[in-house]
Design a protein around this motif. Structure first.
Motif, PDB file in Angstrom:
ATOM      1  N   GLU A   1       0.799  -1.219   0.000  1.00 32.42           N
ATOM      2  CA  GLU A   1       0.000   0.000   0.000  1.00 32.42           C
ATOM      3  C   GLU A   1       0.841   1.282   0.000  1.00 32.42           C
ATOM      4  O   GLU A   1       0.327   2.373  -0.252  1.00 32.42           O
ATOM      5  CB  GLU A   1      -0.918   0.045   1.233  1.00 32.42           C
ATOM      6  CG  GLU A   1      -2.010  -0.999   1.234  1.00 32.42           C
ATOM      7  CD  GLU A   1      -1.593  -2.287   1.915  1.00 32.42           C
ATOM      8  OE1 GLU A   1      -2.482  -3.024   2.377  1.00 32.42           O
ATOM      9  OE2 GLU A   1      -0.354  -2.546   2.029  1.00 32.42           O
TER      10      GLU A   1
ATOM     11  N   LEU B   1       0.616   6.959  -0.076  1.00 33.77           N
ATOM     12  CA  LEU B   1      -0.113   5.708  -0.296  1.00 33.77           C
ATOM     13  C   LEU B   1      -0.455   5.525  -1.765  1.00 33.77           C
ATOM     14  O   LEU B   1      -0.642   6.495  -2.515  1.00 33.77           O
ATOM     15  CB  LEU B   1      -1.387   5.692   0.535  1.00 33.77           C
ATOM     16  CG  LEU B   1      -1.177   5.818   2.051  1.00 33.77           C
ATOM     17  CD1 LEU B   1      -2.516   5.856   2.762  1.00 33.77           C
ATOM     18  CD2 LEU B   1      -0.314   4.682   2.574  1.00 33.77           C
TER      19      LEU B   1
ATOM     20  N   ASP C   1      -2.888   4.431  -4.901  1.00 33.27           N
ATOM     21  CA  ASP C   1      -4.301   4.708  -5.162  1.00 33.27           C
ATOM     22  C   ASP C   1      -5.183   3.635  -4.531  1.00 33.27           C
ATOM     23  O   ASP C   1      -4.921   2.429  -4.675  1.00 33.27           O
ATOM     24  CB  ASP C   1      -4.559   4.756  -6.674  1.00 33.27           C
ATOM     25  CG  ASP C   1      -3.933   5.981  -7.318  1.00 33.27           C
ATOM     26  OD1 ASP C   1      -3.566   6.912  -6.581  1.00 33.27           O
ATOM     27  OD2 ASP C   1      -3.794   5.999  -8.558  1.00 33.27           O
TER      28      ASP C   1
ATOM     29  N   ALA D   1      -5.580   3.045  -1.343  1.00 36.19           N
ATOM     30  CA  ALA D   1      -5.184   2.686   0.025  1.00 36.19           C
ATOM     31  C   ALA D   1      -5.556   3.794   0.994  1.00 36.19           C
ATOM     32  O   ALA D   1      -5.618   4.969   0.636  1.00 36.19           O
ATOM     33  CB  ALA D   1      -3.684   2.412   0.086  1.00 36.19           C
ATOM     34  N   GLU D   2      -5.808   3.425   2.238  1.00 38.29           N
ATOM     35  CA  GLU D   2      -6.183   4.387   3.268  1.00 38.29           C
ATOM     36  C   GLU D   2      -5.367   4.110   4.521  1.00 38.29           C
ATOM     37  O   GLU D   2      -5.178   2.949   4.920  1.00 38.29           O
ATOM     38  CB  GLU D   2      -7.673   4.270   3.584  1.00 38.29           C
ATOM     39  CG  GLU D   2      -8.151   5.240   4.656  1.00 38.29           C
ATOM     40  CD  GLU D   2      -9.629   5.065   4.973  1.00 38.29           C
ATOM     41  OE1 GLU D   2     -10.096   5.652   5.970  1.00 38.29           O
ATOM     42  OE2 GLU D   2     -10.317   4.335   4.216  1.00 38.29           O
TER      43      GLU D   2
ATOM     44  N   ASP E   1      -5.414   3.702   7.860  1.00 37.15           N
ATOM     45  CA  ASP E   1      -6.210   3.478   9.065  1.00 37.15           C
ATOM     46  C   ASP E   1      -5.308   2.882  10.142  1.00 37.15           C
ATOM     47  O   ASP E   1      -4.100   2.694   9.951  1.00 37.15           O
ATOM     48  CB  ASP E   1      -7.394   2.561   8.759  1.00 37.15           C
ATOM     49  CG  ASP E   1      -6.979   1.255   8.081  1.00 37.15           C
ATOM     50  OD1 ASP E   1      -5.768   0.892   8.152  1.00 37.15           O
ATOM     51  OD2 ASP E   1      -7.845   0.600   7.485  1.00 37.15           O
TER      52      ASP E   1
ATOM     53  N   ALA F   1      -0.071  10.285   6.681  1.00 34.23           N
ATOM     54  CA  ALA F   1      -0.292  10.203   5.236  1.00 34.23           C
ATOM     55  C   ALA F   1       0.063  11.541   4.601  1.00 34.23           C
ATOM     56  O   ALA F   1      -0.356  12.601   5.081  1.00 34.23           O
ATOM     57  CB  ALA F   1      -1.734   9.838   4.924  1.00 34.23           C
TER      58      ALA F   1
END
Length: 663
Positions: A556, A580, A582, A584-585, A587, A613
């Motif tokens: 990621e 990150l 594309d 992906a987050e 968390d 991020a």
């Protein structure tokens, strides 16, 4: 161990032939190896006997001089070593000594590649003819030895010809790529007060043509001493029409075809060993870029040593390093011509039309030595590229990597997906010496995560805080004895104060490069990152490269940057910024995986305080992460003075990081 030389590779190498010459000329020399495969003893001899070593290099390559060159090392000191004080040479003479034989063998001098354009082969005869004609044009324009000729050009064959023409006249060359804005180009090239500019009307990147005529006009206006501009038309328009489209100025503007027309004899100006050949520029991210001056003789010797002895370049080889005229690797690639190899110029993106673009071009052009960056290798890994399965890479024998540390996992991918028989030549050096300090050799194995050896003639060591050499411990990268390609001086530094302060202020008489390294017991080298951006948490120093290897292997994560920021009251904040991919987050689960990867693959003390991020990581135009300038921003420095935006690939990121000052 990822690669080990076989007996045939060792026996047929230039390194072994050179070692034989050393033994013949120094039969009683202490430390001269009796076994050609004993690289470490040859390295020890080369650094303990600098004069004899560089004399052997001179003899092996039969360097042409009008006069007896004098002693190889007449004055052994740093700075200010004096090499071959009576030599009269020219870089260009060494290039064209190979031409007739290579033309007869059907081997071109240059393969000129570009996005959306047919490949173009430049023969050695054409290279000589065009160089001679342009040199004639320069002389007609009044260019004399020591005058400056500059290029604002993409990586095309015309750039090579322009450099060779300038060098043949004895002029000093300086260049930057057209990805630099006009103000950034003026910051560099304007220092040289050039009389001639060679430029193009645009370049190609990512499938799009980039029109640079407005930038060219702005650059010309910023170089008031210009008398001549030579324009290469890349837009597809008629050359005379393109020339006429430029704004009127105090300089004469001529097209490339006119400037290189006619039959002329190539006349080279024989100059002193330390006559300036070119000026290359530092990144310039925190101030006006430093102009670093190198001489004809030092570059010829160093590049032949590094290219031929360490990489076995020579006639029959095709040498392609993805680079730009803004970066010293362009200068290093041109050195393939010194060895009689075919070099590849490429105007475009390495990921065009897909992420495996470089491998495709290597296959289509039977490239034997392909050079790239750790970032490109990682991008291929994350894109699922399988170069050897998809392309015929049977001609490829070596992959060069530089610009950052090559993680062990990326080296293993190269072995598995490019080929176990392909030698990985991970190098580290710098614009300062326009070569590598450490790299590979044909008779030295390759270990994952390590650079195979210190190059011959490079007295590299790791110094501890007290200035003592250490083995298998982290220390400052130093060079304790001179190299011929160390800078003659910095441009506009008449008393040498800036030059001295850059390298010799910490350890008098010893070159401190600014990298943090480990020299292993077997002579290989591990690079841990820049010592001026070293992480120092609770008195324990750590390298950012170790963290990047752990984090950037996570699918990621596209890229990362870690910083150590001193806080009021003795606190220390170590944030990790991640870009990150594309979709992906960031968390809690991903942040936890990132910290776990750092803990497992580096150590618990490497685990960052925060994972943040970020929209991107700012780089110098050469691709290096701007750790030090961004750290200054996080310490509260004014963004207007902490970093020169024109030297940053994504200048809009500067404001984003400035806004993340803690507290």
């Amino acid at each position: 161990m990822l690669w080990e030389p076989d007996a045939d590779t060792v026996a047929g190498s230039a390194m072994v032939e050179f070692a034989d010459l050393v033994r013949q000329e120094n039969p009683d020399g202490p430390g001269v190896p009796t076994d050609a495969s004993d690289y470490d003893r040859l390295w020890q001899w080369s650094t303990a006997n600098l004069g004899a070593f560089w004399q052997a290099v001179w003899d092996y390559f039969d360097i042409a001089s009008d006069t007896d060159p004098g002693p190889a090392l007449a004055e052994d000191r740093m700075p200010g070593a004096v090499w071959f004080p009576d030599a009269r040479i020219n870089y260009v003479d060494q290039v064209f000594r190979h031409g007739a034989a290579q033309d007869a063998a059907g081997r071109p001098a240059i393969l000129d590649l570009a996005e959306g354009r047919a490949a173009r082969a430049v023969t050695w005869a054409e290279l000589r003819s065009r160089t001679a004609a342009l040199a004639h044009t320069l002389r007609e324009a009044g260019v004399r030895p020591g005058d400056r000729v500059v290029g604002y050009l993409p990586n095309i064959s015309e750039t090579v010809i322009a450099f060779l023409a300038a060098a043949s006249v004895g002029a000093v060359w300086g260049a930057c790529g057209q990805d630099y804005s006009a103000p950034a180009a003026v910051d560099r090239l304007g220092q040289l007060e050039p009389t001639v500019l060679v430029t193009a009307d645009g370049y190609d990147y990512g499938g799009k043509p980039r029109d640079q005529r407005a930038a060219v006009d702005e650059l010309r206006a910023g170089l008031p001493g210009l008398t001549l501009t030579v324009l290469v038309a890349r837009s597809g328009g008629d050359e005379q029409t393109v020339v006429a489209s430029l704004a009127p100025g105090g300089d004469q503007v001529v097209g490339w075809a006119a400037a290189t027309a006619g039959e002329h004899v190539l006349v080279t100006e024989r100059v002193a060993f330390d006559h300036p050949l070119w000026v290359v520029f530092s990144s310039g991210t925190t101030g006006l870029p430093k102009g670093i001056v190198h001489g004809h003789g030092g570059v010829v010797l160093e590049h032949l040593k590094a290219g031929v002895l360490h990489s076995d370049l020579g006639p029959g080889e095709t040498f392609f390093w993805f680079t730009s005229p803004s970066w010293m690797m362009w200068n290093f690639q041109v050195a393939g011509l010194l060895a009689g190899a075919t070099i590849v110029t490429y105007d475009g993106s390495p990921a065009y039309p897909g992420p495996d673009g470089l491998w495709r071009m290597a296959a289509e052009n039977a490239v034997t030595f392909l050079g790239t960056s750790p970032g490109y290798v990682l991008a291929c890994i994350k894109a699922g590229a399988r170069p050897a399965a998809e392309y015929d890479l049977s001609a490829l024998r070596m992959v060069g990597v530089t610009g950052a540390t090559l993680p062990a996992s990326s080296a293993e991918w190269l072995r598995d997906e490019v080929g176990a028989r392909v030698q990985i030549n991970s190098i580290s050096g710098g614009t300062d010496v326009v070569t590598a300090f450490v790299g590979a050799a044909p008779n030295v194995p390759v270990w994952a995560g390590e650079l195979s050896c210190r190059l011959l003639g490079v007295a590299l060591a790791a110094f501890d805080p007290s200035g003592e050499p250490v083995v298998d411990e982290v220390g400052e990268l130093v060079v304790t004895r001179p190299m011929p390609s160390m800078p003659l001086r910095f441009w506009n530094d008449p008393d040498g104060a800036r030059y001295h302060d850059a390298y010799f202020d910490t350890y008098p008489g010893v070159w401190r490069h600014g990298d943090w390294v480990t020299v292993t017991e077997r002579g290989s080298v591990e690079i841990h990152g820049r010592s001026d951006s070293t992480l120092n948490r609770n008195g324990i120093r750590m390298g950012s490269a170790d963290i990047y290897q752990a984090v950037e292997s996570i699918p990621e994560v596209a890229e990362a940057m870690v910083l150590g920021v001193e806080q009021p009251g003795g606190g220390y904040w170590m944030p990790l910024f991640v870009v990150l991919r594309d979709g992906a987050e960031l968390d809690d689960a991903l942040a936890g995986r990132i910290k776990a990867a750092v803990r497992d693959k580096a150590s618990p003390r490497h685990v960052p305080d925060e994972v943040i991020a970020a929209p991107g990581v700012p780089h110098a135009r050469t691709g290096k992460k701007l750790e030090v300038p961004v750290k200054r921003l996080l310490l509260g420095a004014d963004p207007a003075t902490a970093v020169d935006r024109t030297a940053v690939d994504e200048p809009e990121l500067i404001d984003w990081y400035a806004a993340h000052k803690k507290g």
